[in-house]
Enzyme design. Structure first.
Site, PDB file in Angstrom:
ATOM      1  N   LYS A 152       0.093   5.218   8.587  1.00  0.00           N
ATOM      2  CA  LYS A 152       0.684   5.499   7.273  1.00  0.00           C
ATOM      3  C   LYS A 152      -0.396   5.473   6.188  1.00  0.00           C
ATOM      4  CE  LYS A 152       1.633   2.321   4.719  1.00  0.00           C
ATOM      5  NZ  LYS A 152       1.936   1.096   3.984  1.00  0.00           N
ATOM      6  N   LYS A 187      -7.335   0.886  -3.202  1.00  0.00           N
ATOM      7  CA  LYS A 187      -6.815   0.222  -2.007  1.00  0.00           C
ATOM      8  C   LYS A 187      -6.878   1.169  -0.812  1.00  0.00           C
ATOM      9  CE  LYS A 187      -4.392  -2.406   0.814  1.00  0.00           C
ATOM     10  NZ  LYS A 187      -5.140  -3.276   1.736  1.00  0.00           N
ATOM     11  N   THR A 215       0.857  -1.185   0.000  1.00  0.00           N
ATOM     12  CA  THR A 215       0.000   0.000   0.000  1.00  0.00           C
ATOM     13  C   THR A 215       0.889   1.229   0.000  1.00  0.00           C
ATOM     14  OG1 THR A 215      -1.649  -1.219   1.244  1.00  0.00           O
ATOM     15  CG2 THR A 215      -1.872   1.169   1.217  1.00  0.00           C
TER      16      THR A 215
END
Lengths: 291, 291, 291, 291
Positions: free
Chosen positions: D239, D170, D94
């Site tokens: 994150k 995503k 990701t």
């Protein structure tokens, strides 16, 4: 003037005392009688029931919340049932816009007058007769009450004939203080975690950009974490935020910053700070930063 | 003093002008040369490249963001490559804590000195030499730069040896202004939707509780919806909030109020107000209330 | 069973119809009589007043909010004043935890029984007898009401003796739907502004990670912006969020995500979407992104 | 196929193992070599440097963040410098939309191909080859990589030619999981403080409205407070939220719910839960409620 005074809490007591000092006759009522007795020592009459405080020119209420005022004003043996025709009820506590409107209407029907006159200032300002008074209601009645306002405050604003206007403004002012405290709390948490001196930071911003005394007063509490003794406790601030949010919902105004501080006030209560000064919302900012 | 000045925007131009007025020699560089030429008319030297502004006692940078300063300071032909040993780079723009630390270290290695000295104040304050300067860095260097700070500001704070301390404090101050503007915006939206006069509300609170000039300045913009011309545009405030949030993340400090205003700044840009004054975040509060 | 049914809105009408289909006797009351007459066409008795619906084994209420239920249940000529000893009042609408507790107590004193049995599902699910019923109250009474629940729902949960437990759970479920809709709204706004196809995005996530039908139902409304006709209007969702926040405040639980969606529901009303489906909170996410 | 695999963390290791099981040749690289050695025991080649994993048909990266991937892909001795013309780099971690765009362009210039193929699923799903793969890039290349995707996942979605589309999707999916966890956390805190059984609540909602497995998996962790051992640690979720917010800012999309969960993730780190599963953001909801 002949003044009834109902509600002798942290704000009401020094306000009533200043009315006495200014030469007014004060008949005081408080649910727990000890506080009225203390005032009697400096010249107040003690009322045994709210109705006994309703026979003068003016009756002032300074109560904790809507429920307390509703009971005292609209309940059996209450102000509406006892007040003389033509006399004035000055509601000085922070209450909802909706209750203020109901009281104005009830008094109007009863031949008496309702003035909303909430105040800005903490207990120390009340003691020093340095409150700011925001008054709304029939202008002749406000004019008659000037000696009352002058005895307790440093400045009075007349914001028009509609009583609830004063409540809207008072709620907005309290909300802006809450925004300030939240901002201070988050900034001071950051300053601390970057290893800087929060007292120096506070001196700097309050002598440059944020010179209003409120920044110094609340900033100092937060920097010293001196949340006790409380000037106003967390649940009172939560109540004010709830009233602000209700005023927002009634007029379809989202108030995300009010929601944010409300959540922090609830967290403060949940974590055991209900007896602390409401600026303990900044303690939540600190704890969320691991301080 | 012999001063290089890089970055002649809405803030930099009046600051450089005040340095000239105070009798300093100023060599000015700006990417679009016209602004440097305007300054030449009142006595400045025009630098053809950043390096040409690096040969005096001091070089000041007043640039839009980290990227601009990084290019001018650390890029080829930049300040670090050109500055004389022992001379001083004063970074006056609002930049990240991280870049400030990198610059302090890079100058230290190069034998020159970095001072962070961001300022509080809008362009009008810059023109009037009424800025507040927050300086951090080696104390001897700060002392040498006093004539520079005195020429542009009304007061200078020395917040210690670590340059980035000044940046932390500047970001916190800007964040607190953002908290204030959000609070004003929500309160004024509520006042309006309750049918009250926002100008009267603003007069009341700025003459009682919120006496700091910033409340008057921003409150007046919001009440009049006078978001143009912009003192600082929305994207610049968004940048400052991003830097504040990054400083928070670096030290594990959640800043929900900063997040809230950041979201409103993004909404302001999304809705077409990117060229407006950043206080247009209050326009979002108004629009969300259907105003 | 002999069932009274009060409140024939978008949910109540199909629920009452399913009771008829299952062979129960239904005496229906609705404030605007037309809806009761429609039900009479398929076999219901029409009650002229709420009291007339209180003479069977069970009386069900499916009303818009606390105020409506309070009037019908506790007001003059209401359920408490009319219900037979030993019969059961099933409150199926989404109401406050506090009112549910008051009703349980009032029925207990009156010799009747209160069951809280709010339902999950939109009007289409009500029509298909596919609701989920969350029931709480005395277990013998719940057992007696099984035929009622079976006629309107696909599954019934018994969550204990305390009626208000069902209301807490119902409010939590509605809140989680609100969290889902807010998440969908923000994600779909981002997908759109990055130039991707939101329908493809929805297909992808609802066939992989988020397979619950609620994601498909609400996601499809949001992707097609098909907020009309409304299954549940925005003010009803706002009411549920208000009740959730009140349940949070009562137990000192901050609910920042509930506050966030509440603000978006208020914004939706302020911007003119009061008649739209409550998933129009996602329209606010889109508009705040300039869509 | 001949596959290089770089990054053998909690996800990468089981994914690489499934590629081996499917009969592919795997050359594996990991910064700490022990994890590569473990894979060698079941048939993998061990690469001494990233470049050594770049000589097959495909090289897969499954690294912690942008910085790690940037170093491995674009740094000296990295993938771009080593990959054969015509071969394919599949980025499965990701990462930011911006880095995905840079990689696609860099590979295009170099004569190689970049496919973004991030996956949904926790380590247990990776071990069971039950991941969902979201792939974007040149369609011929995606077709060639089908055997790879089939070996590690239960379903692959092709979302178009632009690689970064897969990253947008995503990030949106991860954000929606964060919204779900925040909703679960707040609801479960409320359920607990009202004295109800959170496990019963979870059973109820996951067998009625919220039937997606993700609700059961995360709800169970939250109800049991089983945040250790971690599937994905808090900083990794932080994150992802940061990348989501950056993708929002880049397209001018405010994401207040992402901001909210981000603040709770930071609070979780600040309070000492950095090593816990990221669903510990729900622990913050509980602690803010005094639990």
């Amino acid at each position: 003037m002949n003044i009834g005074f109902i509600g002798l809490g942290a704000m009401g007591s020094p306000m009533a005392e200043n009315l006495l000092k200014a030469g007014h006759t004060v008949t005081a009522y408080n649910r727990t009688r000890a506080r009225a007795d203390a005032l009697a020592a400096i010249g107040a009459q003690v009322a045994a029931a709210p109705a006994d405080a309703c026979h003068g020119d003016v009756v002032i209420t300074m109560l904790a919340d809507d429920a307390a005022l509703e009971a005292v004003a609209l309940g059996p043996g209450g102000i509406l049932a006892s007040v003389l025709s033509g006399s004035i009820h000055i509601g000085m506590s922070t209450i909802s816009v909706a209750l203020s409107e109901r009281l104005a209407e009830a008094h109007h029907r009863a031949g008496s007058v309702y003035i909303a006159a909430p105040v800005f200032g903490r207990p120390e300002a009340a003691a020093a007769a340095k409150l700011f008074v925001v008054a709304a209601g029939p202008s002749a009645a406000i004019a008659r009450c000037r000696p009352v306002f002058d005895a307790i405050g440093q400045k009075t604003y007349d914001v028009g004939e509609r009583a609830s206007a004063a409540n809207v403004i008072k709620l907005c002012g309290n909300f802006m203080l809450a925004a300030m405290v939240e901002g201070l709390g988050e900034a001071i948490a950051l300053v601390r975690k970057h290893g800087l001196d929060p007292a120096q930071f506070l001196d700097l911003i309050t002598s440059s950009v944020f010179t209003a005394p409120a920044y110094k007063i609340y900033g100092s509490i937060i920097v010293r974490e001196a949340y006790q003794p409380a000037g106003f406790k967390v649940p009172l601030a939560l109540k004010d935020l709830r009233l602000m949010l209700a005023a927002g919902e009634a007029a379809s105004v989202p108030l995300p910053l009010a929601s944010l501080v409300r959540d922090h006030a609830i967290a403060a209560i949940a974590r055991g700070y209900a007896e602390w000064d409401w600026s303990a919302v900044a303690k939540i900012a600190a704890e969320n930063a691991g301080l």
